[in-house]
Design an enzyme around this catalytic site. Structure first.
Site, PDB file in Angstrom:
ATOM      1  N   GLU A  77     -47.560 113.440  20.152  1.00 15.49           N
ATOM      2  CA  GLU A  77     -46.881 112.141  20.190  1.00 15.49           C
ATOM      3  C   GLU A  77     -45.539 112.226  19.465  1.00 15.49           C
ATOM      4  OE1 GLU A  77     -49.154 108.907  18.521  1.00 15.49           O
ATOM      5  OE2 GLU A  77     -47.674 107.404  19.115  1.00 15.49           O
TER       6      GLU A  77
ATOM      7  N   GLY B  14     -56.076 103.892  21.412  1.00 10.41           N
ATOM      8  CA  GLY B  14     -56.770 102.988  20.484  1.00 10.41           C
ATOM      9  C   GLY B  14     -56.885 103.598  19.097  1.00 10.41           C
ATOM     10  N   TYR B  15     -55.765 103.712  18.404  1.00 12.36           N
ATOM     11  CA  TYR B  15     -55.769 104.223  17.027  1.00 12.36           C
ATOM     12  C   TYR B  15     -55.687 103.048  16.030  1.00 12.36           C
ATOM     13  CZ  TYR B  15     -55.078 109.333  17.737  1.00 12.36           C
ATOM     14  OH  TYR B  15     -55.226 110.661  18.031  1.00 12.36           O
ATOM     15  N   SER B  16     -54.546 102.313  16.061  1.00 17.36           N
ATOM     16  CA  SER B  16     -54.260 101.309  15.020  1.00 17.36           C
ATOM     17  C   SER B  16     -55.246 100.150  15.072  1.00 17.36           C
ATOM     18  CB  SER B  16     -52.847 100.757  15.200  1.00 17.36           C
ATOM     19  OG  SER B  16     -51.924 101.806  15.214  1.00 17.36           O
TER      20      SER B  16
ATOM     21  N   SER C  33     -50.304  99.862  23.256  1.00 21.66           N
ATOM     22  CA  SER C  33     -49.271  99.775  24.298  1.00 21.66           C
ATOM     23  C   SER C  33     -49.891 100.000  25.680  1.00 21.66           C
ATOM     24  CB  SER C  33     -48.201 100.843  24.073  1.00 21.66           C
ATOM     25  OG  SER C  33     -47.673 100.723  22.784  1.00 21.66           O
TER      26      SER C  33
HETATM   27  C1  LIG Z   1     -43.647  99.712  19.753  1.00 23.10           C
HETATM   28  C2  LIG Z   1     -44.946 100.109  19.108  1.00 23.10           C
HETATM   29  C3  LIG Z   1     -45.955 100.625  19.907  1.00 23.10           C
HETATM   30  C4  LIG Z   1     -47.176 100.993  19.327  1.00 23.10           C
HETATM   31  N1  LIG Z   1     -48.163 101.460  20.158  1.00 23.10           N
HETATM   32  C5  LIG Z   1     -49.359 101.792  19.636  1.00 23.10           C
HETATM   33  C6  LIG Z   1     -50.433 102.207  20.485  1.00 23.10           C
HETATM   34  O1  LIG Z   1     -50.286 102.292  21.708  1.00 23.10           O
HETATM   35  N2  LIG Z   1     -51.608 102.497  19.924  1.00 23.10           N
HETATM   36  C7  LIG Z   1     -51.823 102.439  18.582  1.00 23.10           C
HETATM   37  O2  LIG Z   1     -52.920 102.782  18.142  1.00 23.10           O
HETATM   38  N3  LIG Z   1     -50.842 102.016  17.742  1.00 23.10           N
HETATM   39  C8  LIG Z   1     -49.620 101.692  18.241  1.00 23.10           C
HETATM   40  N4  LIG Z   1     -48.611 101.249  17.412  1.00 23.10           N
HETATM   41  C9  LIG Z   1     -48.925 101.017  15.985  1.00 23.10           C
HETATM   42  C10 LIG Z   1     -48.279 101.988  15.033  1.00 23.10           C
HETATM   43  O3  LIG Z   1     -48.900 103.259  15.090  1.00 23.10           O
HETATM   44  C11 LIG Z   1     -48.379 101.371  13.619  1.00 23.10           C
HETATM   45  O4  LIG Z   1     -47.575 100.199  13.640  1.00 23.10           O
HETATM   46  C12 LIG Z   1     -47.901 102.296  12.550  1.00 23.10           C
HETATM   47  O5  LIG Z   1     -48.783 103.378  12.400  1.00 23.10           O
HETATM   48  C13 LIG Z   1     -47.753 101.569  11.174  1.00 23.10           C
HETATM   49  O6  LIG Z   1     -48.913 100.880  10.860  1.00 23.10           O
HETATM   50  P1  LIG Z   1     -48.876  99.323  10.469  1.00 23.10           P
HETATM   51  O7  LIG Z   1     -48.069  98.607  11.487  1.00 23.10           O
HETATM   52  O8  LIG Z   1     -50.273  98.892  10.219  1.00 23.10           O
HETATM   53  O9  LIG Z   1     -48.039  99.247   9.107  1.00 23.10           O
HETATM   54  P2  LIG Z   1     -48.612  99.528   7.617  1.00 23.10           P
HETATM   55  O10 LIG Z   1     -49.412 100.784   7.625  1.00 23.10           O
HETATM   56  O11 LIG Z   1     -49.259  98.284   7.121  1.00 23.10           O
HETATM   57  O12 LIG Z   1     -47.261  99.793   6.835  1.00 23.10           O
HETATM   58  C14 LIG Z   1     -46.432  98.718   6.354  1.00 23.10           C
HETATM   59  C15 LIG Z   1     -45.263  99.336   5.602  1.00 23.10           C
HETATM   60  O13 LIG Z   1     -45.771 100.051   4.436  1.00 23.10           O
HETATM   61  C16 LIG Z   1     -45.287 101.382   4.432  1.00 23.10           C
HETATM   62  N5  LIG Z   1     -46.319 102.301   3.921  1.00 23.10           N
HETATM   63  C17 LIG Z   1     -47.620 102.313   4.273  1.00 23.10           C
HETATM   64  N6  LIG Z   1     -48.265 103.321   3.610  1.00 23.10           N
HETATM   65  C18 LIG Z   1     -47.336 103.947   2.838  1.00 23.10           C
HETATM   66  C19 LIG Z   1     -47.379 105.043   1.932  1.00 23.10           C
HETATM   67  N7  LIG Z   1     -48.522 105.711   1.704  1.00 23.10           N
HETATM   68  N8  LIG Z   1     -46.216 105.400   1.313  1.00 23.10           N
HETATM   69  C20 LIG Z   1     -45.065 104.729   1.546  1.00 23.10           C
HETATM   70  N9  LIG Z   1     -44.966 103.651   2.392  1.00 23.10           N
HETATM   71  C21 LIG Z   1     -46.085 103.281   3.042  1.00 23.10           C
HETATM   72  C22 LIG Z   1     -45.027 101.698   5.906  1.00 23.10           C
HETATM   73  O14 LIG Z   1     -44.086 102.749   6.051  1.00 23.10           O
HETATM   74  C23 LIG Z   1     -44.489 100.368   6.422  1.00 23.10           C
HETATM   75  O15 LIG Z   1     -43.117 100.236   6.112  1.00 23.10           O
HETATM   76  C24 LIG Z   1     -47.381 100.867  17.931  1.00 23.10           C
HETATM   77  C25 LIG Z   1     -46.358 100.355  17.140  1.00 23.10           C
HETATM   78  C26 LIG Z   1     -45.159  99.973  17.700  1.00 23.10           C
HETATM   79  C27 LIG Z   1     -44.085  99.409  16.810  1.00 23.10           C
END
Ligand SMILES: Cc1cc2nc3c(=O)[nH]c(=O)nc-3n(C[C@H](O)[C@H](O)[C@H](O)COP(=O)(O)OP(=O)(O)OC[C@H]3O[C@@H](n4cnc5c(N)ncnc54)[C@H](O)[C@@H]3O)c2cc1C
Length: 406
Positions: free
Chosen positions: A247, A130-132, A164
């Site tokens: 991770e 439970g991070y995101s 996930s």
């Molecule tokens: C298959 C899958 C499984 C996952 N499982 C888990 C899980 O079990 N638990 C959990 O907690 N999370 C999970 N996640 C979430 C994952 O950790 C996040 O999707 C990831 O950290 C990106 O966050 P976001 O989707 O909010 O994108 P955002 O943070 O909104 O980013 C959007 C875009 O902006 C870019 N961006 C953002 N900040 C910057 C910066 N400072 N400089 C340059 N570019 C930037 C990013 O690279 C990206 O391209 C999962 C994701 C996927 C795809």
């Protein structure tokens, strides 16, 4: 760099090979060769076999149920399992063993380690992450789920997303804000939260591939006991970073085994449909081959660093960036090798949404298209490529920090 394994690691390799010879049927050609339902059942049975033979959580100390093996021996074990096309763990173990288990070994109290680690290995407890949150992904420290003390319990309110395998888990490790007045990295606590309670609601999310591996998790007055804190209250950021290191970097030395097997399969496909004669396809295959070799040596370098320092450093980000972008490119190439056939998705989809399809998987359109979808996700989960580049720029190269909003 010494590219030879020490004698004790090679002795373990011989023992693991003998174990696999004894346990697997003579006709075994890898998990990917089994139909999906059979493969899923096999993974559960196989996990139990590994558990009964003390082959899960092998680097954990014996008093917590581990085997007390060195990181080098752990790599040898996982290499051999990958070579024979059997998993080293079950899907939830990514969160249970690789992430929270390893983190507890470093940060857990004696009572937490004695109680939780054996339950993780036995499979009694299955974890999710439970991070995101809807407003906190890359900017993880911007999370807004709150936890407050009520008597001898924490009470959590907020929403997690992309969780996930949450439906298969009975525990979640979660980051929550416990001091709203502190700077954002300093008011976060790492909490262990039971899933089976009225305050936790899980809603599946349907992915591009049609699967629903991840979920939204709604916390509405969810409760957990006061002692279910890992590390200091308001000091959860450091614990969270330890977990992210596992991770991102855990499989740095063993990933190349799977990626090499996958690349060999792609070469076979290109030979069988004649695309191997196309000069651009040949160039791209050669580039992929070189990248897998570089990944292998990078893995050895990271392993050497871990053996010397005892910890995974920013190299975890190098590994994560390197394999995920390689995999995005090689699966894109696979779609080009398939050509128009890629539009007819036929056969068995990959079992998991992580990394290569299982060894032994048929060279079908479903395998490659499924791997391609998952590969795109690989550049996002565990921190996006942009985030890894920022970490490397700032912590390894010492470049100026990117401007952050006040
Ligand atoms: C298959 C899958 C499984 C996952 N499982 C888990 C899980 O079990 N638990 C959990 O907690 N999370 C999970 N996640 C979430 C994952 O950790 C996040 O999707 C990831 O950290 C990106 O966050 P976001 O989707 O909010 O994108 P955002 O943070 O909104 O980013 C959007 C875009 O902006 C870019 N961006 C953002 N900040 C910057 C910066 N400072 N400089 C340059 N570019 C930037 C990013 O690279 C990206 O391209 C999962 C994701 C996927 C795809």
């Amino acid at each position: 760099m010494d590219l030879h394994y020490p004698a004790e690691a090679e002795a373990l390799r011989a023992r693991v090979r003998a174990f696999l010879d004894a346990r697997l049927p003579p006709s075994w050609s890898g998990l990917g060769a089994l139909p999906r339902a059979e493969a899923e059942a096999f993974v559960e049975r196989w996990r139990q076999v590994l558990y009964e033979h003390g082959l899960l959580g092998v680097s954990w100390p014996k008093e917590y149920g581990g085997a007390g093996l060195t990181p080098m021996e752990q790599v040898v074990l996982v290499e051999e399992l990958a070579r024979r096309g059997v998993p080293a763990m079950a899907p939830n173990d990514t969160f249970s063993i690789k992430m929270v288990g390893n983190t507890l070994v470093k940060w857990g109290t004696e009572a937490q380690k004695r109680h939780l680690l054996p339950r993780i290995l036995s499979g009694e407890d299955r974890w999710c992450q439970g991070y995101s949150e809807p407003g906190a992904g890359s900017d993880l420290a911007g999370l807004s789920t709150r936890a407050v003390m009520d008597g001898d319990e924490w009470v959590l309110d907020g929403q997690k997303v992309w969780t996930s395998l949450a439906r298969e888990a009975n525990w979640m490790f979660a980051l929550a804000r416990t001091d709203a007045t502190a700077p954002k990295h300093r008011g976060i606590t790492f909490l262990l939260v039971p899933m089976d309670q009225p305050g936790v609601m899980v809603r599946p999310i349907r992915m591009l591939s049609g699967e629903s591996e991840f979920n939204e998790v709604f916390l509405t007055g969810a409760r957990t006991a006061a002692e279910n804190v890992v590390g200091p209250v308001n000091g959860g950021w450091a614990v969270a970073q330890t977990l992210l290191g596992h991770e991102r970097g855990e499989e740095a030395a063993t990933n190349p085994v799977l990626f090499r097997a996958e690349l060999d399969r792609l070469v076979a496909l290109a030979r069988s449909n004649g695309r191997i004669c196309h000069p651009v396809v040949r160039d791209r295959l050669a580039a992929c081959y070189a990248r897998v070799e570089i990944m292998r040596f990078l893995g050895y370098r990271i392993l050497t660093g871990v053996l010397r320092s005892g910890a995974l450093g920013p190299e975890a980000s190098i590994a994560k960036l390197y394999w995920s972008e390689y995999h995005r490119d090689v699966t894109r190439l696979a779609l080009d090798v398939l050509g128009a056939d890629a539009q007819l998705v036929e056969g068995r989809l990959p079992l998991r949404a992580y990394r290569a399809d299982d060894p032994g998987a048929p060279n079908s359109t479903a395998s490659w298209v499924g791997a391609f979808y998952n590969a795109v996700a690989g550049t996002i989960y565990a921190g996006t490529s942009e985030v890894q580049r920022n970490i490397l720029a700032e912590t390894v190269l010492g470049l100026p920090r990117e401007p952050r909003p006040a």
